[in-house]
Structures are given as structure tokens and as C-alpha cells.
Enzyme design. Structure first.
Site, PDB file in Angstrom:
ATOM      1  N   GLY A 249      31.691   7.779 -34.475  1.00  0.00           N
ATOM      2  CA  GLY A 249      30.116   6.383 -34.543  1.00  0.00           C
ATOM      3  C   GLY A 249      29.840   6.280 -35.846  1.00  0.00           C
ATOM      4  O   GLY A 249      29.386   5.481 -36.206  1.00  0.00           O
ATOM      5  N   ILE A 476      30.801  12.998 -28.963  1.00  0.00           N
ATOM      6  CA  ILE A 476      31.720  11.925 -29.629  1.00  0.00           C
ATOM      7  C   ILE A 476      32.318  12.374 -30.836  1.00  0.00           C
ATOM      8  O   ILE A 476      32.977  11.934 -31.868  1.00  0.00           O
ATOM      9  CB  ILE A 476      30.174  11.357 -30.857  1.00  0.00           C
ATOM     10  N   GLY A 477      33.500  13.783 -30.132  1.00  0.00           N
ATOM     11  CA  GLY A 477      34.336  14.083 -30.899  1.00  0.00           C
ATOM     12  C   GLY A 477      33.722  15.531 -31.926  1.00  0.00           C
ATOM     13  O   GLY A 477      34.287  16.603 -32.263  1.00  0.00           O
ATOM     14  N   THR A 478      33.023  15.662 -31.340  1.00  0.00           N
ATOM     15  CA  THR A 478      31.896  17.385 -32.207  1.00  0.00           C
ATOM     16  C   THR A 478      31.653  18.319 -31.608  1.00  0.00           C
ATOM     17  O   THR A 478      31.316  18.950 -32.061  1.00  0.00           O
ATOM     18  CB  THR A 478      30.103  16.672 -32.515  1.00  0.00           C
ATOM     19  N   GLN A 651      32.851  20.598 -38.439  1.00  0.00           N
ATOM     20  CA  GLN A 651      32.298  19.475 -38.502  1.00  0.00           C
ATOM     21  C   GLN A 651      31.881  19.528 -40.147  1.00  0.00           C
ATOM     22  O   GLN A 651      31.370  18.047 -41.046  1.00  0.00           O
ATOM     23  CB  GLN A 651      31.073  20.021 -38.297  1.00  0.00           C
ATOM     24  N   GLY A 715      21.287  22.674 -35.672  1.00  0.00           N
ATOM     25  CA  GLY A 715      22.223  21.296 -35.144  1.00  0.00           C
ATOM     26  C   GLY A 715      23.104  20.880 -36.261  1.00  0.00           C
ATOM     27  O   GLY A 715      22.458  21.159 -37.531  1.00  0.00           O
ATOM     28  N   GLU A 718      25.731  16.276 -39.427  1.00  0.00           N
ATOM     29  CA  GLU A 718      24.834  15.438 -41.137  1.00  0.00           C
ATOM     30  C   GLU A 718      25.139  15.798 -42.822  1.00  0.00           C
ATOM     31  O   GLU A 718      25.387  15.710 -43.232  1.00  0.00           O
ATOM     32  CB  GLU A 718      24.057  14.511 -40.815  1.00  0.00           C
TER      33      GLU A 718
HETATM   34 MO1  MOS Z   1      24.094   9.746 -36.658  1.00  0.00          MO
HETATM   35  S1  MOS Z   1      23.645   8.290 -38.084  1.00  0.00           S
HETATM   36  O1  MOS Z   1      22.620   9.989 -36.546  1.00  0.00           O
HETATM   37  O2  MOS Z   1      24.769   9.008 -35.846  1.00  0.00           O
END
Ligand code: MOS
Length: 752
Positions: A249, A476-478, A651, A715, A718
């Protein structure tokens, strides 16, 4: 600390753990949203506006409606009532575009939905959508790339509530800047970017009387339920959202878009299940993008490199409708030490679809600007860029005025520099060569927020020796399936292959959104507490069962470790496996539930909780043919305890590859004539792929952050993208002598 709370010797936490859902994916058994089929299901294809500013005068649906197999062409007059939704307390029912589809006849961006074709087959629906004719009163769209802040009040509305445009301030920035012996004043630009997850947005809506079930590709099923319940005036319990697997996503599926209620409204009108899968082209229109930003960074410093003044003023593009806030200044107040600081922002309305969080929203463009400025300052001062950051390492979070829960940025720099071989860098432009190529070396620091969303979970211990962990979050694939299994196994001693994971269904206990790299940190306390409560329940069962070995004991006398219950005084060797206890009590299972409290959005935390890291990058440059390649990356991340280092490295490597795209390839361009995203296909919107990826060495520090949860996991996901583009542009400068301050770096920028 009781024995149940100790890290078990055979705990899977901190070990490379292959995905528990891996076999389902590689065998094709994993069901993504569009893999669910229902009897009588119809197919929907939206019609998008072909202007970006104006009004619909007339919609001609006659030809489309006459096509065999077409069930309906929906538009404003026949879609039925769809309410607006609003933000609820504690960041519930978040949505970036509140206007329901078809609410009025005004067109504010290209591709805005104006009709929906529904037919027996996808092909018919597509043909019918193409046959809908619209006449418009069109005006010239504003998709101007140069941004000047609109005349906004000091406090503006955002997706998450009101926000001060003076985001942070301390000392006297202007006076300190004026008197600073060394000055830097530069503007950095990042383009609009489109998320482009592999799996497009998809919804299948099914009504059963007053109940709505949505199969949805979503990063936040609980939040989506809250929004859709409001839009269709249903109690939350009448809406069920199911998301078993997501083809990623990157933030585009964080909050619901108007495409989802469209499918639900069509299904309501027709009394049949309706599936809507967005075509790739439409992924560029109405399901979010990273907004364009233009950021001015003014730094005052001493000749020795001590920062004395920092002003970060940024402007971002927003749509005519939404209130997405691209918080580029989020990390600026605390990344480095500086006595005088001001962070301010402005916004510029454009005829584009809604802006959205995209992997590392705010901080990723923000750190590109501030880390680039730090690199330029280092160059100006003839100080090594690592050294400049070391000189300005803060003792506390100077923005909040509180200590960091855990910050090891200097150790990241040290380890990264050592692994990369940074000490061999010669600073002169073009001075480093290898195999006939010019080398460029660059680096940058980074950080990412670490807080928790609220979460609840249940854990069951069952009479066949298996366990089940359940949470209405999504993978979500993570790797969330695997993390949930690891946590449950860690606490109960049930081996990973005997842990069943249930997620992706709002009928389960409410779990966190998969966003902000916060899902893992959020579920840890809930799952561990649920497991503890299941164990406590088992102790009550054991002491209350006639004929049980523990019959004459109190629950307090007992302990549980590695799947075995025992009398504390006797030790685990004389214990009884939990499945045996359940079987002798004729019970199928012992269950417990647990909760995590939210910390996200707390304006006055006692500690500043962030992850930190750095990137070291090598590019190669062949001036003869203007060829630039990224040849080597070392990334070091300090994200607390890494629960699954295998998934974690994956990741960060993925984020780094995305960072290569951000620095060198990705941008969404809007046509000034009609406001359409021009490069709206995967052939024209270029992302970095495996072939662009050099060797990427990822290292994690291992400092559990107990402020976040008892495992100490903050976590990731990002942070690997944050700061990365600044390391590349520094390397590009080192190789070529060209400072590129507008992403992506283009070959034209580098041609002398
Ligand atoms: Mo991330 S932009 O919080 O999916």
C-alpha cells in the site's frame, strides 16, 4: 518479574524467522481481495472526469445503459444517499477525502469519479464506462509546480485536526541568523509521487439486509469500518471489513478513498455483490499521492560547525478538497542541537486529487531538505559531513524539552562509516576513481516516529497443543502474520508452526492500522497481555479441576513456562503441558484478551520516542555517457529490538530501493492543459526495480526501547526511506560537482 515474563530461551523473538504465510503466497493460495468470488457478483468500473476544474453540464449514459449485460450506470441522481464521515475521538474514522462520491457536480481534479458502470462482466462494465459521455463547463486547472503559500490562517484544519502553521519555535532565529558567521539559505523541491503498490485498490461489497461486508485491500480495516459505517448510516457492528492479504500500500490504502463507498452504494442499489478493482491508470487520480513540496532551509553556524540558527519553512501542494498535512518539519526540532529554531509551513491549493501519506510522510521529504542542507553546510565549512552531525548531536529532544527514550544515532554513524569505509573518502569533487568510473560518496542521517495505536488481541491455548492469536489488524506484506505468531509463541512456548494467526477481519478484537511503522509496536502489549491472561485462565482451570495434579493449589502457587504449567516450588521438570490440563478438564481451550493503550498524538509525552539511523551511499559516474548508477549502500538503523531481523532487513532494503527511485526516478507530472497526471502507467512512472538495486548492507543496533513496549520494539519500514535521497544527492555532488536541489536528479541536471 515472574517466570512467565522472562524471555524464554527458545523464544523466536530476535531470530530470523521466515514468513509463516510464505507458503500460502508462493503456492498462490493466499487470497487477495479480488480473489474472493461470490454467486451473482457484478463488476464495477468508474468513469473519471476528463477535466480538472469546472462543472458537469450533462451526463449522457443512454448508450452505455443499452449495452447487453449492463446492470446500471450510477451517477449523482441514482446512487442513493451517501453521508459524509467525520473524525471521531482518538483518531478514529480518519479519511483524507471526506466528500462522498458524486456529492455535487463540481470537478476539482482530473479523474474525479463522475459515474460508475456496473455489469455482469468486467469487460462489459469497462465498455459501458467508456461509453458514458460528459459535457463540462471547463476552466483552466491550476497544476502550477512553483508553490506559493495560500493566504491561510495561523491555525489550519488537517486530517488529524487543527494544526499551527508555526509548528515549533525557540530562541531568536532571525537575530541568530543575522549574526552567524556562516550562513546557508537554500530551497529544496520534492515532486508529487504516486504510491503504485503492486495490487491496485479493490473492494467487493456485499449487503445482507442491513449488514454490509467489504472485502477490501486496506491498511486499516477498523478505521475503514468506522468511515463506511458513517457513510451508510450503519452501526459499526453492521459493517464487517475483511482483508486477508494485501499487495502492499505504501500509505495509499491507509485511509479509505471514495472508490470504496462507490462499490458499497452500487451493491446496495442492485442487491448483488459488486466488485470494483481500480485500473492502474486510475491509481494516479483519486487514491492519494505524496504532495509536491518546496522547502526553504536557512542555517546559521560557527566556523567550527556548531549550528546556531535553523529555520525550516515548507510549502506543500494540497487538493481543493482535502486537508492532508505533509509534516515536513516533524523531525527538524530535535534531529540536531540548535538553540534558535523555527519551523513553519504553508499550503498551496491545486487541481489535483487528494494528497496522502506515502511511505514516511512528511519526514521523508523533510529530511531530504534538512539533511541536504547539513551536507551543503559541511561542504561549505570543509568539515566531514559525519563530523558535522556529531558536533551537533543533542542531549535531549530540544523541541519537546524532554529526554529521548533511546537514541543511538552517533553509534549508527560510527558503525555505518566503519562498514562503508568512509575514512577513505577524499572530499574533492571527482577525486575518487575505480575501474575508470568516477565515484561519489554521500551520507545522511534519519529518524522516524515511534508511538502506538490502540490495539486489542486474544490468545487461545487449545487442547491439541496449538494456540491461536487474533487481532483485527492486517498484513500489508510487511510480516504481521509472522510477528503475531512470534509474540504468541514467545509467551506461550507453543512452537511457531502450531500457532494459528487470525487477522484481517473486523469481527476480531480491534487492532491497529498498518501505518506509521506502528503496527508491530502497537500489538506487542496487547498480545503479551492476552497470552498472560490465557495462562492465568489456565491456572484457574488447573486448580479448579477435580483430580488435577494442581487441585489443592492456588493459582498463585503456579507458574507457566514453555507450554508447561508447574508448581513454582517444584520447578518446570514436574510440570504438566497445557494441552494435557485442558484435556483432563474436558475443555477445548483457555482464552485471554489483552489491550495496548495508544500513545500516538500525545502532545506532551514524558520522553521523546523515535527511531534513528543513517545511510552511506556510493554512486558511479561516467561523464562520457552521462551514466549515473548507485553502486553500494550501507544503512544502519536503531529501531529498538528487532523482533524478526529477516523481515526487518527486507523492509529496510525495500525502503532503500524505493529511495533510489525517489532520488533518481519517481515523479508524477500533471498536464497544464487538462490537469491529467501525464505519466499514469507503470511504463511511464518509473520506479526503481531489482535491476537498479546495488548490494545493500543493513545493520540493526540492538537497544530495546522499553518505553514503547516490554519487548522494546519500535517498528520499521518507513525509516529506511528517510534521509536516503539526501545521501544520494550528496554522492552525486561528490562525483559530479553538481548540487541538485530538485528531485528526482535528472541526467539533464548533470550535463555540463
Ligand atoms: Mo505508511 S505512509 O504510514 O503506510
Amino acid at each position: 518479574m515472574s517466570i512467565t515474563q522472562e524471555i524464554l530461551a527458545n523464544s523466536p523473538i530476535g531470530r530470523d524467522t521466515p514468513r509463516v504465510d510464505g507458503p500460502l503466497k508462493v503456492t498462490g493460495k493466499a487470497q487477495y481481495t479480488a480473489d474472493f468470488h461470490f454467486p451473482g457478483m457484478l463488476y464495477a468500473v468508474p468513469v473519471g472526469a476528463t477535466i480538472a476544474n469546472g462543472r458537469i453540464l450533462e451526463l449522457d449514459t443512454a448508450a452505455a445503459e443499452r449495452m447487453p449485460g449492463v446492470r446500471a450506470i450510477f451517477h449523482r441522481a441514482n446512487i442513493g444517499k451517501i453521508f459524509r464521515s467525520s473524525l471521531q475521538p482518538n483518531f478514529q474514522a480518519v479519511c483524507e477525502e471526506r466528500r462522498p462520491p458524486f456529492e455535487d457536480d463540481i470537478i476539482r481534479y482530473y479523474g474525479q469519479y463522475i459515474a460508475l458502470a456496473v455489469a455482469d462482466t468486467f469487460e462489459t462494465a469497462k465498455a459501458a464506462a467508456d461509453a458514458v459521455r460528459a459535457t463540462y463547463a471547463a476552466e483552466k486547472p491550476n497544476v502550477e509546480t512553483h508553490l506559493e503559500a495560500d493566504d491561510d490562517p495561523d491555525e489550519v484544519a488537517t486530517t488529524f485536526g487543527p494544526w499551527h502553521r508555526l509548528e515549533s519555535q525557540r530562541g531568536d532565529v532571525d537575530a541568530a541568523y543575522t549574526s552567524a558567521p556562516v550562513k546557508l539559505d537554500q530551497t529544496y523541491v520534492t515532486p508529487s509521487e504516486t504510491h503504485n503498490p503492486l495490487e491496485p485498490h479493490a473492494t467487493t461489497a456485499i449487503w445482507d439486509g442491513p449488514r454490509l461486508t467489504l472485502y477490501e485491500s486496506s491498511q486499516g480495516i477498523v478505521n475503514l469500518r468506522g468511515v463506511l459505517a458513517q457513510m451508510f448510516d450503519l452501526p459499526n457492528e453492521n459493517v464487517r471489513v475483511i482483508t486477508k492479504f494485501v499487495g502492499s500500500g505504501f500509505g495509499s490504502k491507509l485511509w479509505p478513498w471514495t472508490v470504496c463507498p462507490l462499490a458499497a452504494a452500487a451493491a446496495r442499489q442492485l442487491g448483488r455483490p459488486v466488485r470494483l478493482v481500480l485500473p492502474r491508470k486510475m491509481m494516479f487520480h483519486a487514491v492519494g499521492h505524496r504532495p509536491r513540496t518546496q522547502q526553504r532551509v536557512c542555517i546559521g553556524a560557527t566556523p567550527e560547525g556548531k549550528l546556531v540558527s535553523l529555520w525550516h519553512d515548507y510549502i506543500y501542494q494540497r487538493s481543493m478538497l482535502d486537508a492532508h498535512h505533509e509534516d515536513c518539519g516533524e523531525a527538524t526540532p530535535f534531529q540536531y542541537s540548535v538553540p534558535n529554531l523555527r519551523v513553519t509551513f504553508g499550503r498551496a491549493k491545486r487541481n489535483v486529487g487528494g494528497g496522502a501519506d506515502m511511505r514516511g510522510p512528511g519526514r521523508v521529504p523533510g529530511l531530504y531538505a534538512t539533511e541536504s542542507a547539513m551536507n551543503e553546510l559541511a561542504d561549505q565549512l570543509k568539515i566531514d559531513p559525519v563530523r558535522l552531525r556529531v558536533i551537533n548531536e543533542p542531549q535531549i529532544d530540544e523541541g519537546l524539552g524532554v529526554p529521548f527514550s533511546s537514541r543511538h544515532l552517533l553509534e549508527c554513524f560510527e558503525l555505518g562509516a566503519e562498514k562503508f569505509g568512509w575514512s577513505k573518502r577524499t572530499p574533492q569533487v571527482g577525486s575518487m576513481k575505480r575501474d575508470g568510473l568516477t565515484l561519489g560518496w554521500g551520507m545522511a542521517g534519519c529518524s522516524w516516529i515511534a508511538t502506538r495505536f490502540p490495539a486489542a488481541a486474544t490468545v487461545e491455548l487449545r487442547d491439541d497443543g496449538t494456540a491461536r492469536v487474533a487481532c483485527a489488524t492486517q498484513d500489508i506484506g510487511t510480516g504481521t502474520y509472522t510477528i503475531l505468531a512470534q509474540l504468541a509463541s514467545h509467551r506461550t512456548g507453543v512452537p511457531l508452526d502450531k500457532v494459528e494467526v487470525a487477522l484481517g477481519d473486523t469481527s476480531l478484537p480491534e487492532g491497529p492500522t498498518s501505518g506509521g511503522s506502528m503496527a508491530t509496536a502497537s500489538i506487542v502489549p496487547a498480545v503479551l497481555a492476552a497470552a498472560d491472561n490465557a495462562i492465568a485462565s489456565l491456572m484457574t482451570i488447573a486448580t479448579g479441576t477435580i483430580g488435577s495434579r494442581f487441585e489443592k493449589r492456588q493459582p498463585n502457587d503456579l507458574a507457566f513456562s514453555d507450554g508447561v504449567m508447574f508448581v513454582k516450588a517444584d520447578g518446570p521438570a514436574k510440570g504438566v503441558p497445557f494441552d494435557e490440563i485442558l484435556r483432563s478438564a474436558n475443555l477445548r481451550l483457555a482464552a485471554g484478551s489483552g489491550k495496548s493503550e495508544a500513545t500516538f498524538g500525545n502532545p506532551k509525552p514524558k520522553l521523546s520516542t523515535n527511531s534513528f539511523g543513517c545511510h552511506f551511499v556510493e554512486v558511479t559516474w561516467q561523464p562520457e555517457i552521462a551514466r549515473l548508477r548507485v553502486s553500494r549502500v550501507v544503512t544502519v538503523i536503531d529501531a529498538g529490538k528487532i523482533i524478526n531481523p529477516l523481515a526487518g532487513r527486507n523492509q529496510i532494503q525495500g525502503a532503500v530501493v524505493m529511495g533510489i527511485g525517489m532520488a533518481l526516478l519517481e515523479h508524477t507530472s500533471y498536464d497544464p492543459q487538462n490537469g491529467a497526471p501525464i505519466n499514469s502507467s507503470l511504463a511511464d512512472y518509473i520506479v526503481a526495480v531489482n535491476a537498479d538495486a546495488p548490494p545493500i548492507d543493513v545493520y540493526f543496533l540492538d537497544y530495546p526501547d522499553k518505553e514503547i513496549n516490554e519487548v522494546g520494539a519500535r517498528g520499521i519500514g518507513e525509516i529506511g526511506l528517510a534521509g536516503f535521497a539526501a545521501a544520494i544527492t550528496e554522492a552525486v555532488h561528490h562525483a559530479t560537482g553538481v548540487r541538485v536541489r530538485e528531485l528526482p536528479v535528472k541526467i539533464e541536471d548533470l550535463l555540463a
